[in-house]
Design an enzyme around this catalytic site. Structure first.
Site, PDB file in Angstrom:
ATOM      1  N   GLY A 112       0.857  -1.180   0.000  1.00 41.39           N
ATOM      2  CA  GLY A 112       0.000   0.000   0.000  1.00 41.39           C
ATOM      3  C   GLY A 112       0.885   1.219   0.000  1.00 41.39           C
ATOM      4  N   SER A 124       3.309   3.130   2.651  1.00 38.15           N
ATOM      5  CA  SER A 124       3.853   2.954   4.000  1.00 38.15           C
ATOM      6  C   SER A 124       3.642   4.182   4.885  1.00 38.15           C
ATOM      7  CB  SER A 124       5.333   2.599   3.929  1.00 38.15           C
ATOM      8  OG  SER A 124       6.049   3.580   3.210  1.00 38.15           O
ATOM      9  N   CYS A 151       6.194  -5.137   0.305  1.00 42.60           N
ATOM     10  CA  CYS A 151       6.334  -3.798  -0.267  1.00 42.60           C
ATOM     11  C   CYS A 151       6.232  -2.718   0.819  1.00 42.60           C
ATOM     12  CB  CYS A 151       5.315  -3.616  -1.389  1.00 42.60           C
ATOM     13  SG  CYS A 151       5.788  -2.345  -2.542  1.00 42.60           S
ATOM     14  N   ARG A 176      12.804   3.563  -0.280  1.00 43.12           N
ATOM     15  CA  ARG A 176      11.463   3.618  -0.899  1.00 43.12           C
ATOM     16  C   ARG A 176      11.578   4.027  -2.364  1.00 43.12           C
ATOM     17  NH1 ARG A 176       7.844   7.675   1.268  1.00 43.12           N
ATOM     18  NH2 ARG A 176       6.153   6.386   0.473  1.00 43.12           N
ATOM     19  N   ILE A 202       5.606  -2.907  -7.654  1.00 38.41           N
ATOM     20  CA  ILE A 202       4.761  -1.721  -7.865  1.00 38.41           C
ATOM     21  C   ILE A 202       5.290  -0.588  -6.977  1.00 38.41           C
ATOM     22  CG2 ILE A 202       2.405  -0.804  -7.765  1.00 38.41           C
ATOM     23  CD1 ILE A 202       1.487  -3.835  -7.790  1.00 38.41           C
ATOM     24  N   HIS A 215       4.899  -8.415  -4.573  1.00 38.81           N
ATOM     25  CA  HIS A 215       3.554  -8.753  -4.089  1.00 38.81           C
ATOM     26  C   HIS A 215       3.127 -10.172  -4.442  1.00 38.81           C
ATOM     27  CE1 HIS A 215       2.382  -4.589  -3.051  1.00 38.81           C
ATOM     28  NE2 HIS A 215       3.198  -4.263  -4.037  1.00 38.81           N
ATOM     29  N   GLU A 235       0.984 -11.861  -3.079  1.00 41.39           N
ATOM     30  CA  GLU A 235      -0.466 -11.966  -2.849  1.00 41.39           C
ATOM     31  C   GLU A 235      -1.280 -11.632  -4.099  1.00 41.39           C
ATOM     32  OE1 GLU A 235       1.509  -9.680  -1.733  1.00 41.39           O
ATOM     33  OE2 GLU A 235       0.577  -7.691  -1.806  1.00 41.39           O
TER      34      GLU A 235
HETATM   35  N1  GLN Z   1       3.201  -1.335  -3.658  1.00 37.76           N
HETATM   36  C1  GLN Z   1       3.595  -0.774  -2.558  1.00 37.76           C
HETATM   37  O1  GLN Z   1       3.348  -1.239  -1.445  1.00 37.76           O
HETATM   38  C2  GLN Z   1       4.313   0.523  -2.756  1.00 37.76           C
HETATM   39  C3  GLN Z   1       5.037   1.013  -1.527  1.00 37.76           C
HETATM   40  C4  GLN Z   1       5.077   2.524  -1.537  1.00 37.76           C
HETATM   41  N2  GLN Z   1       5.930   3.035  -2.573  1.00 37.76           N
HETATM   42  C5  GLN Z   1       5.542   3.007  -0.175  1.00 37.76           C
HETATM   43  O2  GLN Z   1       6.549   3.589  -0.048  1.00 37.76           O
HETATM   44  O3  GLN Z   1       4.862   2.763   0.770  1.00 37.76           O
END
Ligand code: GLN
Length: 205
Positions: A50, A52, A82, A111, A140, A177, A179
């Protein structure tokens, strides 16, 4: 000990449903966790993908940061994908101002390191501890692990050497991911940790 592993997915933001589906398919009793008393009722926790910084903020707003830190310190198995990997790291690069992590994983995680052009990509990744076949990994806006301490063990790297899966004791993290691709082996590994810890507690008592 009888009964399926009781595990939670931190459900403040991110791809919670996908994780619940994989864990349930593997036979776990999986439920969303938003509150300290819900955390107290599970034996392991998944931190989803998601954003962070949003999960961090909501965790603090919901009074979840301290209980999660205490659960990590007590050895509760956790698996972060992620954003979840970022949240497990002791040190992060590219944090937004004031962004905090739960920590526990002695590593530095950067990140959004793959840049905007290649912010999302897929590749087949060799993960020696999981054996064949390779993991079809979806990245992603993904992070990567850039440094790690002696107790942390990298599980997979990209051809350029960036570490994208890592483990330290009861903590497991992937920059990608599983999942969302039907890959279940990381979740199965997490559930093994949960069951093994239960076994150890039973032996100790
Ligand atoms: N797909 C993801 O969980 C992306 C992580 C997102 N770039 C972050 O820094 O939280």
């Amino acid at each position: 000990m009888a009964g399926s592993a009781r595990v939670g997915v931190l459900a403040l933001q991110g791809d919670v449903r996908e994780h619940l589906a994989v864990l349930t398919a593997l036979g776990a009793d999986a439920r969303p966790v938003r509150r300290p008393q819900e955390l107290a009722a599970v034996e392991g926790l998944v931190l989803p993908g998601g954003e962070s910084s949003v999960i961090d903020k909501l965790a603090r707003a919901f009074g979840m940061q301290q209980p999660i830190r205490e659960a990590i310190a007590a050895g509760m198995p956790m698996y972060g994908t992620c954003a979840g990997l970022i949240l497990l790291a002791d040190r992060i690069d590219g944090a937004i101002e004031g962004q905090q992590t739960f920590g526990g994983l002695d590593a530095r995680v950067a990140r959004n390191v793959f840049g905007s052009q290649t912010a999302s990509f897929e590749t087949d990744l060799d993960v020696p501890t999981l054996g064949d076949p390779p993991v079809h990994a979806v990245f992603i806006r993904a992070p990567a692990v850039t440094e790690w301490g002696p107790d942390a063990e990298p599980l997979a790297s990209l051809p350029d050497g960036r570490v994208v899966a890592i483990e330290q004791g009861a903590l497991l993290g992937t920059a990608f991911h599983p999942e969302s691709t039907g890959e279940t082996r990381f979740h199965a590994r997490f559930l093994d940790r949960v069951r093994n810890r239960r076994g150890a507690d039973v032996v100790a008592s």
